[in-house]
Design a protein around this motif. Sequence first.
Motif, PDB file in Angstrom:
ATOM      1  N   THR A 188       0.846  -1.187   0.000  1.00 24.46           N
ATOM      2  CA  THR A 188       0.000   0.000   0.000  1.00 24.46           C
ATOM      3  C   THR A 188       0.886   1.242   0.000  1.00 24.46           C
ATOM      4  OG1 THR A 188      -1.756  -1.150   1.204  1.00 24.46           O
ATOM      5  CG2 THR A 188      -1.810   1.249   1.239  1.00 24.46           C
ATOM      6  N   VAL A 189       0.583   2.170  -0.906  1.00 21.13           N
ATOM      7  CA  VAL A 189       1.314   3.436  -0.986  1.00 21.13           C
ATOM      8  C   VAL A 189       0.310   4.574  -0.879  1.00 21.13           C
ATOM      9  CG1 VAL A 189       3.181   2.466  -2.370  1.00 21.13           C
ATOM     10  CG2 VAL A 189       1.174   3.443  -3.504  1.00 21.13           C
ATOM     11  N   ARG A 190       0.821   5.752  -0.677  1.00 21.94           N
ATOM     12  CA  ARG A 190      -0.051   6.930  -0.599  1.00 21.94           C
ATOM     13  C   ARG A 190       0.152   7.747  -1.854  1.00 21.94           C
ATOM     14  NH1 ARG A 190      -3.219   8.268   3.143  1.00 21.94           N
ATOM     15  NH2 ARG A 190      -4.158  10.336   3.268  1.00 21.94           N
ATOM     16  N   GLY A 191      -0.934   7.919  -2.607  1.00 23.96           N
ATOM     17  CA  GLY A 191      -0.870   8.689  -3.844  1.00 23.96           C
ATOM     18  C   GLY A 191      -1.310  10.122  -3.625  1.00 23.96           C
ATOM     19  N   SER A 192      -0.520  11.058  -4.152  1.00 29.51           N
ATOM     20  CA  SER A 192      -0.842  12.478  -4.040  1.00 29.51           C
ATOM     21  C   SER A 192      -1.432  12.980  -5.344  1.00 29.51           C
ATOM     22  CB  SER A 192       0.416  13.285  -3.694  1.00 29.51           C
ATOM     23  OG  SER A 192       0.981  12.834  -2.469  1.00 29.51           O
ATOM     24  N   ALA A 193      -2.351  13.921  -5.254  1.00 30.65           N
ATOM     25  CA  ALA A 193      -3.005  14.467  -6.444  1.00 30.65           C
ATOM     26  C   ALA A 193      -1.969  15.036  -7.401  1.00 30.65           C
ATOM     27  CB  ALA A 193      -4.005  15.551  -6.033  1.00 30.65           C
ATOM     28  N   GLY A 194      -2.073  14.640  -8.663  1.00 31.18           N
ATOM     29  CA  GLY A 194      -1.178  15.147  -9.694  1.00 31.18           C
ATOM     30  C   GLY A 194       0.133  14.421  -9.811  1.00 31.18           C
ATOM     31  N   ASP A 195       0.417  13.467  -8.908  1.00 32.10           N
ATOM     32  CA  ASP A 195       1.673  12.715  -8.948  1.00 32.10           C
ATOM     33  C   ASP A 195       1.432  11.279  -9.403  1.00 32.10           C
ATOM     34  OD1 ASP A 195       3.083  14.901  -8.072  1.00 32.10           O
ATOM     35  OD2 ASP A 195       2.979  14.310  -5.950  1.00 32.10           O
ATOM     36  N   THR A 196       2.505  10.610  -9.788  1.00 26.06           N
ATOM     37  CA  THR A 196       2.452   9.190 -10.124  1.00 26.06           C
ATOM     38  C   THR A 196       2.961   8.383  -8.942  1.00 26.06           C
ATOM     39  OG1 THR A 196       2.759   9.573 -12.496  1.00 26.06           O
ATOM     40  CG2 THR A 196       3.297   7.383 -11.669  1.00 26.06           C
ATOM     41  N   ALA A 197       2.137   7.488  -8.442  1.00 22.97           N
ATOM     42  CA  ALA A 197       2.540   6.640  -7.318  1.00 22.97           C
ATOM     43  C   ALA A 197       3.450   5.530  -7.838  1.00 22.97           C
ATOM     44  CB  ALA A 197       1.317   6.050  -6.634  1.00 22.97           C
ATOM     45  N   SER A 198       4.600   5.374  -7.205  1.00 24.52           N
ATOM     46  CA  SER A 198       5.576   4.373  -7.624  1.00 24.52           C
ATOM     47  C   SER A 198       5.536   3.182  -6.675  1.00 24.52           C
ATOM     48  CB  SER A 198       6.981   4.975  -7.651  1.00 24.52           C
ATOM     49  OG  SER A 198       7.933   4.022  -8.082  1.00 24.52           O
ATOM     50  N   VAL A 199       5.525   1.987  -7.254  1.00 22.33           N
ATOM     51  CA  VAL A 199       5.370   0.765  -6.453  1.00 22.33           C
ATOM     52  C   VAL A 199       6.427  -0.246  -6.880  1.00 22.33           C
ATOM     53  CG1 VAL A 199       3.829  -1.136  -5.861  1.00 22.33           C
ATOM     54  CG2 VAL A 199       2.895   1.143  -6.243  1.00 22.33           C
ATOM     55  N   ARG A 200       6.984  -0.926  -5.904  1.00 29.72           N
ATOM     56  CA  ARG A 200       7.894  -2.041  -6.181  1.00 29.72           C
ATOM     57  C   ARG A 200       7.400  -3.247  -5.379  1.00 29.72           C
ATOM     58  NH1 ARG A 200      12.499  -1.116  -8.961  1.00 29.72           N
ATOM     59  NH2 ARG A 200      13.107   1.060  -9.310  1.00 29.72           N
TER      60      ARG A 200
END
Length: 267
Positions: A188-200
């Motif tokens: 689980t990650v936290r996504g911010s408005a206007g950004d791309t959430a990066s996951v590994r």
Amino acid sequence: MSAENVKPGDKVRVQFRVTNNGSRAETAIVVVSGGLQCTTGCRVEPNLKPGQSQDFQATLVAPQVHAGEISGLNISVGVRLDGQNSFDFKMVYVHGPGTSQPGAGAPQPGGDEPSSEVDGVSGQVRDASGKAIGGVALTVRDSAGHEYRTTSDQSGRFSIKSGAGKTIAAGRITVVAALDGYRTARTTVRGSAGDTASVRLTLTAVAAPATTAPSPTATAAEAPQPETSAAEAAPPPSNLSATRAAVRCCRSSWAAYWSLPAWAHWP
């Protein structure tokens, strides 16, 4: 690509160009695959001269998607040329029944759609040794309950972008990766408005069950025979000698008795 947002059963045409950057003529092996079913132009093997480019086209069909879901699927083009492998991919979003029509804008289930959204979710899947894993099924679920699906390419990478007909709400974003032979991974990650959430994500191979040799069938042991003492085992002593002695004794007594005079026999 002819379309980025489609419905189940829609056809998508993809065009691509292959260039031989080597110094000699080579036969390229070109394969089109991914989450959509390829129907035409799925595999070609052109012979390309040094510096030569050639354009190709393939047709794919969008699969069925559950009602209320939007599934993001990759169209992957792989090329093997001069012993080298190259890949490129594009994302297509398949809108299931009950979702907004492709290009009609963001769906409004319940009218409580958040106004902010992340630009997208991207990442890579590797195994415990760090090797990229392709063909992994990924499910992305945002804080508003939207769920999108995609698969990783040959380099283990995946990407889902926000756009017309789909939104990824800012906040908690859960990504689940699943592949046969590996334990399911979740992060689980936290996504911010206007950004791309990066996951590994890292998948751990499931250990093969140890092969255990079957236990030999236990054989009932023969019941132990009771020990027999020498005294019990030996036959009872014979009274023959005593009997013979008694007979001899009786014979002698009778002989002596009858040798007496007749008057001695009277009581």
